[in-house]
Design a protein around this motif. Structure first.
Motif, short mmCIF file in Angstrom:
data_model
loop_
_atom_site.label_atom_id
_atom_site.label_comp_id
_atom_site.label_asym_id
_atom_site.label_seq_id
_atom_site.Cartn_x
_atom_site.Cartn_y
_atom_site.Cartn_z
N ASP A 25 24.95 -0.94 9.99
CA ASP A 25 25.99 -1.62 10.75
C ASP A 25 25.43 -2.60 11.77
N VAL A 76 23.47 -1.73 14.27
CA VAL A 76 23.32 -1.05 15.54
C VAL A 76 21.84 -0.75 15.79
N PRO A 128 18.35 -8.10 23.61
CA PRO A 128 18.75 -6.72 23.88
C PRO A 128 17.73 -6.05 24.80
N TYR A 150 16.55 -2.14 26.68
CA TYR A 150 16.71 -0.68 26.66
C TYR A 150 15.65 -0.10 27.57
N GLU A 192 24.23 -12.72 15.33
CA GLU A 192 24.94 -12.46 16.58
C GLU A 192 25.27 -10.98 16.74
N THR A 193 25.54 -10.30 15.63
CA THR A 193 25.75 -8.84 15.70
C THR A 193 24.52 -8.13 16.23
N LEU A 194 23.36 -8.50 15.74
CA LEU A 194 22.12 -7.85 16.17
C LEU A 194 21.79 -8.15 17.63
N LEU A 195 22.07 -9.37 18.06
CA LEU A 195 21.72 -9.77 19.42
C LEU A 195 22.85 -9.48 20.41
N SER A 196 24.01 -9.10 19.89
CA SER A 196 25.18 -8.79 20.74
C SER A 196 25.56 -9.95 21.65
N THR A 197 25.43 -11.16 21.13
CA THR A 197 25.79 -12.34 21.91
C THR A 197 25.98 -13.52 20.97
#
Length: 359
Positions: free
Chosen positions: A95, A97, A217, A219, A285-290
Motif C-alpha cells: 500500500d 506504507v 519522510p 522517523y 507522492e504516496t511514498l513521500l506523503s506530499t
C-alpha cells in the motif's frame, strides 16, 4: 580437458566481465573484452546532466566488509573518489506504507563514486590494462580446430580464441548460444536450457530533478536515503534521493531516482516520457506523503533485463568449462547486486587461471 588458453574473449564489459579481466591481468594470456555499448560497467550506469551525476541502474555497491569485492573497492582500486551513503533504506508495503522499524540492519557500506558508479568499470578496465572493443556486438560463436571463432551480428569475424567468458544477462547469452555452432548440438541445448532457468524483471528508471530541497519522510529524527518495496506489489520498486551521494547533486536541489515495478514497467513499456511521469507521480507522492512540484528536468532508462529473480542452473553451465566456455554474471546467483556480479567474474577468471596453470 582443454589446453591452457592463451587467447581469452570476454563478452560484456559489465562488472562481471571487467572483474574477470582484472583477475586475469597478470596471467600469461591475452584477454579481449567485447562490449555492445559505448562504454563499460553495464547496469552500474551513470549519467550527467546540468551539473548532476546520477546512478540510474544499480544505485550503489554493497559488499560485505570481509569480502573480496569490498577489498577491491576499498583497498586495491583507487579509492580517493569512493563515497559512502550514510542514510538508511526503509522498506514499504503493497500500500506504499513505510516501515522504518523493519529496515535491515547491517554494517555493509553503500558505496558509489563522486562521479557515479560507472567509475568502477573505468577503474577496472584501466587496472586490467585490457583491450576493450566497444560498440561491438558478438552475434555468433563457432567451434573450430583452432578454438572459438567469434563473429559480429553481420558475420564479420572478430577473432579466434581459446576460451570465451560470457557475461551478458542470461536471455542475451542464451540467444547468442542458440545462434552459435558449438560443435555439439546436445551441449548447446544443455547450456541454453541451463540459462533459461534464470528469470529477470524489467524496470523503468525515472529521474526527476527539482530546484529545491524536497521534504522527506522522518522517523525518530532520521530520514531515509532510499525506499524499497519488499512486497513486490507496489508500482514503485525503489525510490531514492541522489542528494545523499556526495558530489552528485548541487546544493539546494533534489534529484529523485525511481525504479518502477516489473508489472508497471511491462504495462507501460511503450509509453512516452511525459506519460510515464504523469502515471508515476501519484505513486511517488504516496511514498513521500506530499505533492511533488513540477521537475525542472527528467530522464528515463528502460532496462529490459534489470534484476535476476531466479538463478541459472550453475551445475549444468559448469560443463562448458570442459570446452573452453565460461559464464559470469549476477544471474548465476539470482540476485541483482554489483558485488555479486564482481564475485562471479572473479570466480570465472580463477577457473581460467587453473587451466592456464594446469591445475
Amino acid at each position: 580437458m582443454p589446453t591452457a588458453p592463451q587467447r581469452v574473449a570476454i563478452i560484456g564489459a559489465g562488472a562481471a566481465g571487467l572483474a574477470a579481466a582484472y583477475v586475469l591481468r597478470d596471467a600469461p594470456l591475452t584477454a579481449t573484452v567485447f562490449e555492445k555499448s559505448r562504454g563499460p560497467t553495464g547496469r552500474a550506469a551513470t549519467r550527467g546532466r546540468h551539473g548532476v551525476r546520477y546512478d540510474h541502474g544499480a544505485n550503489y555497491a554493497k559488499p560485505d566488509r570481509d569480502s573480496w569485492a569490498h577489498r577491491l573497492l576499498r583497498d586495491t582500486l583507487p579509492s580517493g573518489d569512493l563515497v559512502e551513503i550514510a542514510n538508511p533504506v526503509w522498506p514499504f508495503d503493497a500500500d506504499g506504507v513505510l516501515h522504518p522499524d523493519d529496515a535491515h540492519a547491517d554494517d555493509a557500506p553503500k558505496l558509489t563514486y563522486r562521479d557515479g558508479l560507472s567509475r568502477l568499470g573505468k577503474l577496472l578496465a584501466e587496472a586490467a590494462d585490457v583491450t576493450l572493443r566497444t560498440e561491438t556486438r558478438v552475434g555468433r560463436l563457432v567451434r573450430t580446430s583452432d578454438g572459438w571463432r567469434l563473429s559480429d551480428t553481420g558475420d564479420h569475424v572478430l577473432g579466434t580464441f581459446d576460451a570465451v567468458l560470457l557475461t551478458p544477462p542470461s536471455p542475451q547469452t542464451r540467444d547468442l548460444l542458440t545462434a552459435s555452432d558449438l560443435g555439439d548440438g546436445t551441449l548447446r541445448d544443455r547450456l541454453v536450457d541451463a540459462l533459461g532457468q534464470a528469470a529477470y524483471t524489467s524496470q523503468f528508471a525515472l529521474v526527476l530533478a527539482f530546484d529545491r530541497l524536497l521534504e522527506r519522510p522522518t522517523y525518530e529524527g532520521a530520514t531515509p536515503y532510499g525506499l524499497v518495496d519488499t512486497s513486490r506489489a507496489f508500482p514503485v520498486a525503489w525510490l531514492s534521493f541522489e542528494n545523499d551521494k556526495p558530489g552528485h547533486v548541487p546544493d539546494g536541489q533534489t534529484v529523485l531516482v525511481a525504479q518502477m515495478s516489473d508489472a508497471w514497467t511491462r504495462t507501460h513499456y511503450e509509453a512516452d516520457r511525459a506519460t510515464l511521469f504523469d502515471l508515476a507521480r501519484p505513486h511517488l507522492e504516496t511514498l513521500l506523503s506530499t505533492p511533488l512540484p513540477e521537475p525542472i528536468w527528467t530522464d528515463t532508462q528502460r532496462w529490459r533485463y534489470a534484476l535476476p529473480t531466479s538463478a541459472a542452473d550453475t551445475d549444468a553451465l559448469a560443463e562448458g568449462a570442459e570446452h573452453g566456455l565460461f559464464f559470469a554474471g549476477d544471474y548465476l546467483v539470482g540476485q541483482g547486486r554489483v558485488h555479486r556480479a564482481l564475485e562471479t567474474g572473479r570466480n570465472a577468471a580463477q577457473q581460467i587461471l587453473r587451466m592456464t596453470s594446469g591445475g
